[in-house]
Design a protein around this motif. Sequence first.
Motif, mmCIF file in Angstrom:
data_model
loop_
_atom_site.group_PDB
_atom_site.id
_atom_site.type_symbol
_atom_site.label_atom_id
_atom_site.label_comp_id
_atom_site.label_asym_id
_atom_site.label_seq_id
_atom_site.Cartn_x
_atom_site.Cartn_y
_atom_site.Cartn_z
ATOM 1 N N ALA A 24 8.635 3.900 4.229
ATOM 2 C CA ALA A 24 7.324 4.551 4.228
ATOM 3 C C ALA A 24 6.894 4.916 2.804
ATOM 4 N N HIS A 25 7.839 5.348 1.984
ATOM 5 C CA HIS A 25 7.521 5.638 0.578
ATOM 6 C C HIS A 25 7.092 4.356 -0.140
ATOM 7 N N LEU A 26 7.755 3.259 0.169
ATOM 8 C CA LEU A 26 7.372 1.986 -0.443
ATOM 9 C C LEU A 26 5.971 1.579 -0.017
ATOM 10 N N LEU A 27 5.650 1.734 1.260
ATOM 11 C CA LEU A 27 4.311 1.405 1.751
ATOM 12 C C LEU A 27 3.253 2.226 1.036
ATOM 13 N N ALA A 28 3.473 3.531 0.916
ATOM 14 C CA ALA A 28 2.503 4.396 0.244
ATOM 15 C C ALA A 28 2.314 3.966 -1.208
ATOM 16 N N TRP A 29 3.392 3.600 -1.870
ATOM 17 C CA TRP A 29 3.274 3.176 -3.268
ATOM 18 C C TRP A 29 2.518 1.856 -3.376
ATOM 19 N N LEU A 30 2.807 0.906 -2.504
ATOM 20 C CA LEU A 30 2.115 -0.382 -2.530
ATOM 21 C C LEU A 30 0.615 -0.187 -2.382
ATOM 22 N N ARG A 31 0.233 0.691 -1.462
ATOM 23 C CA ARG A 31 -1.195 0.944 -1.251
ATOM 24 C C ARG A 31 -1.820 1.615 -2.469
ATOM 25 N N SER A 32 -1.067 2.481 -3.138
ATOM 26 C CA SER A 32 -1.607 3.157 -4.321
ATOM 27 C C SER A 32 -1.799 2.183 -5.481
ATOM 28 N N MET A 33 -1.038 1.100 -5.495
ATOM 29 C CA MET A 33 -1.138 0.108 -6.563
ATOM 30 C C MET A 33 -2.238 -0.924 -6.327
#
Length: 307
Positions: free
Chosen positions: A297-306
Amino acid sequence: MLSDNHCEPDSPLNQTRLPSLLALRCFEAAARLENFSHAGVELHLTPGAVSRAVRLLENELGVALFERRSRRVFLTDAGRVLARATGDGFGLISRAINELRANAARKRSWVLSCEPTLLMRWLIPRWPDFQARHPQIDVQLVAGGGPFTFNGTIDLAIRRDDFPWPDSYHAEPLFAEKIGLVCRPDKVAQWFAGQPAGAVLRPDAPPLHSRTRPQAWQEWAGATGMALPEAAGQYFEHFYFSLQAAVAGLGVAIGPWHLVRDDLHSGVLSAPLGFVEDGSGYCLLSPAALPAASPQAHLLAWLRSMS
C-alpha cells in the motif's frame, strides 16, 4: 521401577509440569465464551472434545473449573483464576506472533515487474526517492511486459491495460496514458508547420515506429483526428529504441508523457503538439487487494504521487 519419563504424584517434577497446551486452549476458549459448543467452533473441535479436554485438566489440577448446570457452564473461583492467567498468556503469545509476522512481512523482499521502457525511463530515475522514504521496504525491480501470472516469481506488476488479465487479479489505477509526437528541438521547424497553437505535422516528416507497440501512430491519429505522415519511416525492435532514435534526430516518435517527461524538462526532446489521452492507462496489479498500511500500500501511494 519407573522410567525417566514418569514421576511420583507429589514429586517436584510433577508439580512444575504444565498441563497440555490443547487442554489449556480448550479451557481458555470455553471460559471466555462460557460455552463448550462455541469454543469447539472457534477451535474446530467438537463440543465433546472440548468437554473431555477440560475434564482432564480438572482431574490433573485436582479442582473443578466449571459448574455445569442444565447445559450451561459457569466458572468456579478456581476457574476464574486460571481464566485470567490463560487469557493473559494466550494474549501475550498472540501479540508476539503478530509482531513477528509483521516484522517478517516488512523485511521480505517484494518483486515488482514493470514494463521495460516505463521501468527504464520513469520508474528507475525516481526509485531513489522511494528508497529514501521507505528504507525498511525491500523491493526488487524486474522488467516484464504483457500477460503474466502470479506464480511465486513476482508479487506485483505495473502494466498498461491493453490486454486482458484474469478477473481474480486486483488492479489499482495509477495514471492515464497520454501520448504526443516528440523530436529533437532543432528539428521542430523542419518537421512541423505553423505556430504552436495551430502546429501540424508535415506530411514528409519521418515517423519512427516500434514493433512492440505497432499501433502507436494509429492510436495517436485516432485520439487527435490528425493525418498520419506519408513517409514510411523507420522501424525499431523496441519502443525504447524509437525514443532514442528521436533523441538522435532520426525522426518523430510517439512519446507517452511519462516516458518522455524528463527529456522534455531537460530540453533533449520537444513535443510541438502537446499530449492527449489515448483511452488506456497503467495499473498496479496484485493477486489480492492491498492491505491498508502494508508495504504494498505504501508503494501504491508513492507510485501515484510520482505520476
